[in-house]
Design a protein around this motif. Structure first.
Motif, PDB file in Angstrom:
ATOM      1  N   SER A 119      -7.377  24.593  10.996  1.00  0.00           N
ATOM      2  CA  SER A 119      -7.455  24.045   9.371  1.00  0.00           C
ATOM      3  C   SER A 119      -6.805  23.800   8.276  1.00  0.00           C
ATOM      4  O   SER A 119      -5.520  24.555   8.360  1.00  0.00           O
ATOM      5  CB  SER A 119      -9.298  24.094   9.273  1.00  0.00           C
ATOM      6  OG  SER A 119      -8.973  25.535   8.273  1.00  0.00           O
ATOM      7  N   SER A 120      -6.502  22.968   8.705  1.00  0.00           N
ATOM      8  CA  SER A 120      -5.233  22.380   6.934  1.00  0.00           C
ATOM      9  C   SER A 120      -5.478  23.465   5.515  1.00  0.00           C
ATOM     10  O   SER A 120      -6.413  23.663   5.541  1.00  0.00           O
ATOM     11  CB  SER A 120      -5.172  20.808   7.063  1.00  0.00           C
ATOM     12  OG  SER A 120      -5.818  20.835   5.883  1.00  0.00           O
ATOM     13  N   GLU A 153      -7.706  21.356   3.404  1.00  0.00           N
ATOM     14  CA  GLU A 153      -9.003  21.030   4.006  1.00  0.00           C
ATOM     15  C   GLU A 153      -9.851  22.290   3.323  1.00  0.00           C
ATOM     16  O   GLU A 153     -10.676  22.269   2.739  1.00  0.00           O
ATOM     17  CB  GLU A 153     -10.007  21.187   5.851  1.00  0.00           C
ATOM     18  CG  GLU A 153      -9.238  19.540   6.378  1.00  0.00           C
ATOM     19  CD  GLU A 153      -9.235  19.834   7.281  1.00  0.00           C
ATOM     20  OE1 GLU A 153      -9.504  21.122   8.351  1.00  0.00           O
ATOM     21  OE2 GLU A 153      -9.178  18.630   8.338  1.00  0.00           O
TER      22      GLU A 153
END
Length: 104
Positions: free
Chosen positions: A26-27, A30
């Motif tokens: 996930s970034s 996020e």
């Protein structure tokens, strides 16, 4: 060390829904959004206990309720949740300062 979630009588700062897990892929945006949501939920619950305590105190003062014990218990719950949130904040600030002192 006892599990703090098993203490009865105190409002839980965790939501009833399972906490969102951060996937390894996930970034950062996020992860930041999920963390911000969890933090906002915890602060909202602390605020709600403060509001409930204020309402019961005003109701006792105006004679609407006469159960002093309930008012005192609600007041103490609000006090404990506020003290806990302040201590957590202090630890987060302390950890942030420690990270900033690290040399890379």
């Amino acid at each position: 060390m006892p599990d703090l979630n098993t203490i009865t009588g105190l409002p839980s700062v965790q939501s009833n829904t399972p906490s969102p897990r951060i996937n390894p892929g996930s970034s950062p945006a996020e992860a930041q959004g999920k963390f911000a949501d969890q933090l906002k939920n915890a602060i909202d619950k602390v605020n709600q206990t403060q509001i409930e305590s204020d309402q019961k105190t005003k109701a006792l003062a105006s004679g609407e309720i006469d159960n002093l014990h309930e008012v005192m218990i609600t007041s103490k719950k609000a006090s404990i949740t506020m003290q806990t949130s302040i201590e957590v904040r202090n630890k987060v600030v302390e950890a942030y300062k420690e990270i900033m002192r690290m040399q890379v």
